[in-house]
Design a protein around this motif. Structure first.
Motif, PDB file in Angstrom:
ATOM      1  N   GLU A 188      55.358  87.930  68.850  1.00 11.80           N
ATOM      2  CA  GLU A 188      55.320  89.303  69.346  1.00 11.80           C
ATOM      3  C   GLU A 188      53.961  89.540  69.989  1.00 11.80           C
ATOM      4  O   GLU A 188      52.929  89.112  69.474  1.00 11.80           O
ATOM      5  N   PHE A 189      53.956  90.210  71.148  1.00 16.47           N
ATOM      6  CA  PHE A 189      52.713  90.591  71.810  1.00 16.47           C
ATOM      7  C   PHE A 189      52.634  92.114  71.880  1.00 16.47           C
ATOM      8  O   PHE A 189      53.648  92.792  72.081  1.00 16.47           O
ATOM      9  N   TYR A 190      51.408  92.620  71.728  1.00 17.33           N
ATOM     10  CA  TYR A 190      51.189  94.072  71.764  1.00 17.33           C
ATOM     11  C   TYR A 190      50.263  94.395  72.924  1.00 17.33           C
ATOM     12  O   TYR A 190      49.272  93.699  73.177  1.00 17.33           O
ATOM     13  N   LYS A 191      50.601  95.472  73.610  1.00 18.92           N
ATOM     14  CA  LYS A 191      49.787  95.911  74.752  1.00 18.92           C
ATOM     15  C   LYS A 191      48.814  96.980  74.248  1.00 18.92           C
ATOM     16  O   LYS A 191      49.234  98.037  73.766  1.00 18.92           O
ATOM     17  N   VAL A 192      47.515  96.667  74.370  1.00 19.56           N
ATOM     18  CA  VAL A 192      46.476  97.522  73.791  1.00 19.56           C
ATOM     19  C   VAL A 192      45.440  97.835  74.860  1.00 19.56           C
ATOM     20  O   VAL A 192      45.075  96.951  75.649  1.00 19.56           O
ATOM     21  N   PRO A 193      44.952  99.090  74.952  1.00 19.74           N
ATOM     22  CA  PRO A 193      43.848  99.377  75.886  1.00 19.74           C
ATOM     23  C   PRO A 193      42.688  98.411  75.617  1.00 19.74           C
ATOM     24  O   PRO A 193      42.312  98.184  74.474  1.00 19.74           O
ATOM     25  N   PHE A 194      42.160  97.825  76.697  1.00 20.69           N
ATOM     26  CA  PHE A 194      41.212  96.714  76.522  1.00 20.69           C
ATOM     27  C   PHE A 194      39.983  97.134  75.722  1.00 20.69           C
ATOM     28  O   PHE A 194      39.399  96.331  74.996  1.00 20.69           O
ATOM     29  N   GLN A 195      39.567  98.420  75.808  1.00 21.85           N
ATOM     30  CA  GLN A 195      38.375  98.845  75.072  1.00 21.85           C
ATOM     31  C   GLN A 195      38.582  98.827  73.555  1.00 21.85           C
ATOM     32  O   GLN A 195      37.615  98.819  72.788  1.00 21.85           O
ATOM     33  N   ALA A 196      39.850  98.801  73.130  1.00 25.47           N
ATOM     34  CA  ALA A 196      40.133  98.717  71.687  1.00 25.47           C
ATOM     35  C   ALA A 196      40.157  97.270  71.218  1.00 25.47           C
ATOM     36  O   ALA A 196      40.290  97.018  70.019  1.00 25.47           O
ATOM     37  N   ALA A 197      40.036  96.336  72.136  1.00 21.88           N
ATOM     38  CA  ALA A 197      40.134  94.914  71.764  1.00 21.88           C
ATOM     39  C   ALA A 197      38.925  94.121  72.226  1.00 21.88           C
ATOM     40  O   ALA A 197      39.027  92.942  72.541  1.00 21.88           O
ATOM     41  N   LEU A 198      37.755  94.756  72.234  1.00 18.34           N
ATOM     42  CA  LEU A 198      36.565  94.091  72.764  1.00 18.34           C
ATOM     43  C   LEU A 198      36.199  92.834  71.965  1.00 18.34           C
ATOM     44  O   LEU A 198      35.649  91.874  72.512  1.00 18.34           O
TER      45      LEU A 198
END
Length: 513
Positions: A188-198
């Motif tokens: 499973e892949f999750y789409k997350v705003p990039f700033q939340a995944a630095l």
């Protein structure tokens, strides 16, 4: 949360409060809503102590084993079962027993928030252990449970559709280490705003597209953990602001102070061993069975023939705890002080009273107990000319290294101790000192008290206790400062001990008001 003074305590008492399943839909929580129900003081005490035992178990296991390894997971699951905290995935039937576990988990977290929001060091330790506990529980969730958890907590991390996965198939495979085509179909892949995944963007572990990071299921925990840390850190800061109001409640203030300096183990106040040691034995005991803090005090006393008040209190109560009678204590301190600048008359006038006071023969007639590791580490730090405190906490690393070398600790062992000290795991450093000075690979107990150190050393040296020499798979001893331990003290207690003595102590605290 309201409290009632229910003095009747039954170990298996049914928990109070409304039994609404929708209050605790998950065994995994962000703890965003404080409890509002009535709760007895007995429950308050019990919940707080048992969660503290759990968090200290989490801390010790995290240093002793590779986190999330099979051995780590087995032992942590055992602790959760033993202390009766929830850990299973969301889709567990909400029976009365499950409800009770979830309620206990929820309320106990908020109680310790109040106790551990009082200083920056305490907050850091609490956040680290809660994060490790959260990560373990999160790892038990299925893919479906993860999505349900994200939804319950309003986390906008959406699982991408099969069409979107196919569209970015090559990029997803290239950005995810060890992901084959077959594995990707099941991931499973999750789409997350990039700033939340630095944390994942920085080392280039994820695929970025149009401002979003595509996170595989195995890595989504790091994103959720960041949210958990941020929310908990903010909540602790808010709790700290409300402390004056909470501390004005005479029922809670002593308990909260006790928890933040707590010792959860054997009560060394009982004098069943009184008189079983002689003054002539003390030098031998100091060399073989004293923890470093007491060995340091004894050495200073013998060399300088004097200790300041903090040192006399810490060392005097320790000697009392290992069996020195009042008469022996007066003789011991008088003999040593009169070798220096104190004559017998001044000793009787200035110092003898405080010794009798420690034994409950003067003043309020309180039978004072020896200091626990937590108290030694957190209260009354030593200043210039003092020798009390914890050498692992209060000594300069270079000075500590020299001290360990003078006590013939092997260089490889000194490096291990210094790494634990660097990570602020002070009690674990002392435990490692025990293992090195007693030539054992695993001491078989969790160190919480200087008198416990002495008792365990004597059991080992006299052959009344056998310690298995079995090397366990340990985590790398290099620990960063961000993994701050046990209220800056690293009180590491993985194997919970009998709670009867501490429950009696807490009951006594409340009875004083």
């Amino acid at each position: 949360m309201l409290f009632s003074r229910d003095r009747k305590y039954r170990h298996n008492t049914r928990l109070t409060g409304d039994r609404k399943g929708d209050l605790y839909p998950s065994s995994l929580q962000f703890y965003q809503h404080p409890p509002t129900e009535n709760i007895s003081l007995i429950e308050f005490e019990t919940f707080a102590i048992e969660r503290l035992k759990l968090l200290k178990a989490v801390e010790n296991l995290g240093v002793s084993y590779v986190k999330n390894s099979e051995e780590y997971s087995k032992k942590l699951e055992l602790e959760l079962r033993k202390l009766k905290f929830p850990y299973r995935p969301l889709h567990e039937e909400i029976s009365d027993d499950v409800y009770d576990l979830r309620r206990k988990d929820h309320i106990s977290h908020f109680i310790l928030r109040l106790a551990y929001c009082q200083s920056e060091d305490l907050r850091r330790w609490f956040i680290q252990q809660e994060m490790d506990l959260f990560k373990f529980r999160f790892g038990l969730l299925t893919k479906e449970s993860v999505q349900e958890f994200l939804k319950l907590n309003d986390l906008q991390y959406v699982a991408i559709s099969e069409d979107e996965k196919n569209m970015h198939k090559e990029d997803l495979m290239n950005s995810s280490f060890g992901l084959s085509l077959t594995k990707m179909e099941d991931t499973e892949f999750y789409k997350v705003p990039f700033q939340a995944a630095l944390d994942l963007v920085r080392p280039r572990k994820v695929f970025l597209w149009r401002g979003f990071a595509f996170i595989p299921h195995k890595d989504i925990v790091s994103i959720v953990l960041n949210d958990f840390r941020a929310k908990l850190s903010k909540a602790l800061a808010l709790s700290a602001r409300s402390l004056p109001v909470v501390q004005s409640d005479e029922r809670l203030q002593p308990l909260l102070n006790h928890l933040s300096h707590s010792y959860i183990g054997q009560d060394f106040s009982s004098q069943s061993n009184t008189g079983k040691i002689s003054l002539e034995q003390i030098d031998g005991f100091a060399a073989k069975s004293f923890p470093l803090c007491m060995r340091q005090l004894h050495k200073s006393l013998r060399e300088n023939h004097h200790l300041r008040h903090g040192g006399r209190m810490q060392y005097g109560l320790f000697l009392k705890g290992i069996g020195l009678t009042l008469e022996q204590a007066l003789q011991f301190w008088r003999l040593e002080f009169t070798k220096g600048k104190v004559d017998s008359e001044k000793f009787d006038k200035v110092y003898a009273y405080s010794i009798r006071h420690n034994y409950g023969k003067e003043g309020k007639r309180t039978d004072y107990t020896p200091y626990s590791c937590m108290k030694v580490i957190l209260s009354n730090p030593p200043s210039q000319g003092d020798y009390h405190g914890c050498p692992f906490r209060h000594s300069d690393p270079e000075l500590l290294k020299q001290k360990l070398q003078s006590f013939k600790v092997p260089s490889s062992g000194i490096n291990q101790i210094l790494e634990l000290v660097k990570g602020m795991h002070y009690q674990l450093a002392c435990q490692k000192y025990f293992e090195l000075t007693h030539s054992v690979d695993d001491c078989g107990f969790s160190l919480n008290h200087p008198n416990q150190y002495f008792a365990e050393s004597q059991k080992l040296l006299t052959g009344s206790r056998e310690i298995k020499k079995e090397q366990t798979a340990r985590d790398s001893p290099a620990v960063t400062a961000s993994q701050l331990s046990s209220s800056s003290s690293s009180a590491s207690i993985p194997k919970s001990q009998s709670s009867a003595p501490e429950m009696e102590d807490l009951e006594q605290i409340f009875s004083e008001y």
